[in-house]
Design an enzyme around this catalytic site. Structure first.
Site, PDB file in Angstrom:
ATOM      1  CG  ASP A  51      -2.033  -1.173   1.051  1.00 46.01           C
ATOM      2  OD1 ASP A  51      -2.329  -1.815   0.063  1.00 46.01           O
ATOM      3  OD2 ASP A  51      -2.668  -1.209   2.304  1.00 46.01           O
ATOM      4  CD  GLU A  53       6.713  -1.307  -2.706  1.00 46.62           C
ATOM      5  OE1 GLU A  53       7.868  -1.462  -3.398  1.00 46.62           O
ATOM      6  OE2 GLU A  53       5.753  -2.328  -2.942  1.00 46.62           O
ATOM      7  CE1 TYR A  54      -2.830   1.942  -6.780  1.00 49.60           C
ATOM      8  CE2 TYR A  54      -3.292   3.509  -5.130  1.00 49.60           C
ATOM      9  CZ  TYR A  54      -3.537   2.877  -6.515  1.00 49.60           C
ATOM     10  OH  TYR A  54      -4.514   3.499  -7.174  1.00 49.60           O
ATOM     11  CG  ASP A  55      -0.774   4.948  -0.340  1.00 50.02           C
ATOM     12  OD1 ASP A  55      -1.738   4.580  -1.093  1.00 50.02           O
ATOM     13  OD2 ASP A  55      -0.809   4.736   0.999  1.00 50.02           O
ATOM     14  CE  LYS A 131     -32.850  -9.766  -8.835  1.00 50.02           C
ATOM     15  NZ  LYS A 131     -32.982  -8.801  -8.151  1.00 50.02           N
ATOM     16  CE  LYS A 332     -36.033 -11.245  -5.625  1.00 52.66           C
ATOM     17  NZ  LYS A 332     -37.076 -10.213  -5.907  1.00 52.66           N
ATOM     18  CB  CYS A 429     -33.764  -8.994  40.759  1.00 52.78           C
ATOM     19  SG  CYS A 429     -32.883  -7.571  40.334  1.00 52.78           S
ATOM     20  CB  CYS A 444     -30.478  -5.332  36.115  1.00 55.27           C
ATOM     21  SG  CYS A 444     -30.680  -6.107  37.792  1.00 55.27           S
TER      22      CYS A 444
END
Length: 688
Positions: A51, A53-55, A131, A332, A429, A444
């Protein structure tokens, strides 16, 4: 090979000084590389760079585009963030109508569809897919570049949502490779994954904004934002499910629907991994049941499965009726949302004392079962929904999830509708019910006294990390309470062996052994005793810190919130829970009864600096330890003054790595944190 050449070319360009002459080819190479890595991440599920390196590549592209705006490409990944807000959506006439599907609701319906199809074209196989419950979208690519996108609309005319669709990270702005048609229309479903939906509603809840009822509404609302920046923030996703218009028509396409979907995937478009070809009717029904069973565990909402004749030539022979293809049908699932009447509200008390409102409903069939009750969660949820007794409500049941009310129908509210009022006393109670500041749940205050909490309280009290009563398992505790032999933890220490023979499969020898284990458990430690009481948010470490700080139960019982906050790792919330517990007369009665029954522990001496050589240090345990169990290792480190954390950070002083250590070890090595093995830990403990 092409990927290697692309990376090599990009590396060469990045190594050169940027000038107006080479800026454009560098920007093109960055776009091509980033788009390819996007597809690898979202479609292939096989990222080849980190991540960070991508950034880094993305940031470099943004810098170049700011400096050379004349070279910004239409397929640049920077264009996903959203542009100027629109005044309205333009209308788009589809090149080819986007038809709807006929529905099947049971095996008989689908069998009739199968017969109609096979009577016309003979033996068929089906391409089966979930679906998705989202919004149908048409995306047009010209020469591989995303040109426009539209909603289904009425099937003939839709709305132009191009800028919004460009913000969906799983949709490529440029197709992969070069074997795609000059013009290709991709049809699919834009949807909001369940995790993104929960995060969206959580953000809305924190801002006291209206919540979305379901992911489908959230996806539709997000795609129809005039401001594409809002769409970009909504984490939508997309699955392609069909080809639309293709030009030139002579372009060679796969001969089956399944293979065409794989063709779309090869161009960089995401396709569901749940798609399967079924050759027999029995396989179709088995697929339906499999997806229905796993429905609640899938990362996206679905409302059925779609069955399409797999052979494209057979599809063309079957053709279309006015509004739908003859070669496909939506099978469905039972409805998950229905309307019914809220007839009343009961209040239940859970094992932790949470008082939960439960709606009594006019029975209605939903999600495959008849539902007559639904959870209302808490007072905040009742207020958010604005629900009253007598309202017509929409209930939802998803998989094994408890049915819940998700909305009301305001226009159907009767004049005699009644507000829902929380009880002031526990319905079990009679103890006062209280809601601590900052908490959503009403509880409670009966604690160890409340019958609703009794079984779980005593199971916890006898558990291994608490008083560790050997042989006192969950089933034994349940029998003791069901036979009314025990009502509070102190009653355990009054049980003679002869009385325990009343339990199922409990002879005198077993009863004697259990009685001896109960007697042995009377001698414990203050940390174990405090943990056994089941005070909210007080785990082993917190119990140990409380015992060490105050030194005695007497001092802890009268401690103020201000004094409790001074204890290591205890904040205001935990301090409130502790003070609240010791303020309840019922709980004090149980504690006094336990001490009267003979429960005792040695006096705690304040540790010296020499006895806590790890004070102020943060340690983390990972992997499998062979000679120590994790809890013992944690307790011994805490006794030496260390704080034992669950994750590695820059503040970690040492990581103990057992066998099969995973990501924590990698992170520790990355941060330069000291790492030791189990043998070194044992040596440290032996010498301390």
């Amino acid at each position: 090979m092409q990927d290697i050449q692309l990376d090599k070319r990009l590396s060469e360009l990045l190594s050169q000084a940027v000038t107006p002459h080479n800026a454009q080819p560098l920007m093109q190479a960055l776009c091509q590389s980033l788009n390819e890595h996007n597809i690898r991440y979202y479609v292939d599920d096989a990222p080849s760079i980190t991540d960070s390196e991508y950034d880094r590549l993305m940031q470099r592209l943004k810098q170049l585009e700011a400096e050379y705006p004349q070279f910004v490409a239409a397929d640049s990944p920077t264009q996903r963030v959203g542009g100027m807000a629109l005044a309205k959506f333009e209308q788009i006439t589809h090149l080819k109508p986007m038809l709807s599907l006929d529905n099947a609701f049971d095996e008989a319906d689908f069998s009739a569809f199968h017969k109609r199809v096979s009577d016309r074209v003979g033996e068929v196989s089906f391409c089966c897919e979930p679906k998705l419950d989202g919004l149908a979208v048409s995306i047009l690519y010209r020469n591989g570049v995303l040109e426009r996108a539209a909603t289904r609309g009425d099937g003939t005319v839709g709305e132009d949502i191009t800028e919004n669709v460009k913000t969906i990270k799983s949709i490529p702005l440029k197709l992969r490779g070069d074997n795609y048609p000059e013009l290709v229309e991709v049809r699919g479903e834009a949807f909001m994954p369940k995790a993104a939906f929960e995060a969206l509603n959580e953000r809305a809840r924190l801002k006291d904004e209206k919540l979305f009822v379901n992911p489908r509404n959230a996806a539709a609302g997000s795609l129809r934002q005039l401001d594409s920046k809002i769409t970009a923030s909504r984490a939508l996703s997309f699955y392609a499910y069909a080809l639309g218009v293709v030009e030139p028509t002579s372009h060679e396409l796969a001969k089956t629907h399944y293979e065409q979907l794989q063709q779309l995937k090869s161009w960089g478009l995401p396709v569901s991994s749940e798609i399967k070809v079924c050759d027999e009717l029995s396989q179709v029904f088995a697929y339906y049941q499999d997806i229905l069973t796993r429905r609640s565990y899938l990362p996206f909402e679905i409302d059925g499965v779609v069955m399409k004749v797999n052979d494209i030539a057979q599809q063309q022979t079957l053709g279309f009726v006015a509004k739908s293809p003859r070669w496909a049908i939506a099978y469905k699932f039972p409805a998950q949302e229905e309307m019914t009447l809220l007839e009343g509200v009961d209040f239940q008390v859970g094992r932790t004392g949470a008082v939960t409102p439960v709606a009594r409903l006019k029975p209605v069939f939903v999600g495959g079962v008849t539902v007559s009750n639904a959870t209302l969660h808490n007072a905040d949820e009742i207020e958010r929904l604005g629900v009253m007794v007598g309202d017509t409500v929409i209930i939802r049941r998803a998989g094994d999830v408890i049915p819940q009310i998700v909305a009301i129908v305001p226009e159907r509210r009767p004049e005699d509708a009644k507000a829902i009022a929380f009880p002031q006393h526990c319905p079990v109670c009679g103890s006062l019910v209280e809601r601590l500041e900052g908490e959503a749940v009403t509880r409670c205050s009966g604690g160890l006294f409340c019958e609703a909490q009794r079984k779980e309280a005593i199971k916890h009290f006898a558990s291994r990390k608490a008083l560790d009563i050997d042989g006192m398992g969950d089933k034994i505790v349940e029998q003791l309470i069901d036979k009314e032999l025990v009502q509070s933890p102190a009653d355990l220490f009054k049980l003679p062996a002869s009385m325990m023979t009343m339990l199922d499969r409990m002879g005198m020898k077993s009863a004697t052994n259990l009685a001896q284990a109960i007697e042995a458990a009377k001698t414990t430690t203050l940390p174990r005793f405090l943990y056994a009481l089941g005070i909210r948010e007080v785990g082993e470490a917190t119990a140990s810190n409380l015992a060490t700080h105050f030194g005695s139960l007497e001092a802890l019982r009268v401690a103020t919130i201000e004094q409790l906050i001074q204890v290591e790792d205890i904040g205001e919330v935990v301090a409130q829970h502790v003070a609240h517990f010791f303020a309840q007369p019922h709980n004090l009665e149980v504690i006094d009864a336990l001490i009267a029954a003979g429960v005792n522990w040695p006096t705690i001496a304040a540790p010296s600096a020499d006895e806590q050589p790890l004070k102020g240090q943060t340690w983390v345990l990972t992997g499998t330890l062979n000679q120590l169990n994790r809890n013992d290792a944690k307790a011994q480190l805490q006794a030496l003054g260390a704080k034992v954390a669950g994750s590695v950070s820059k503040n970690t002083d040492c990581l103990v790595a057992g066998e099969a250590a995973g990501s924590k070890l990698a992170k520790a090595q990355e941060l330069g944190v000291k790492v030791i093995g189990e043998d070194e830990l044992l040596a440290l403990l032996a010498n301390s």
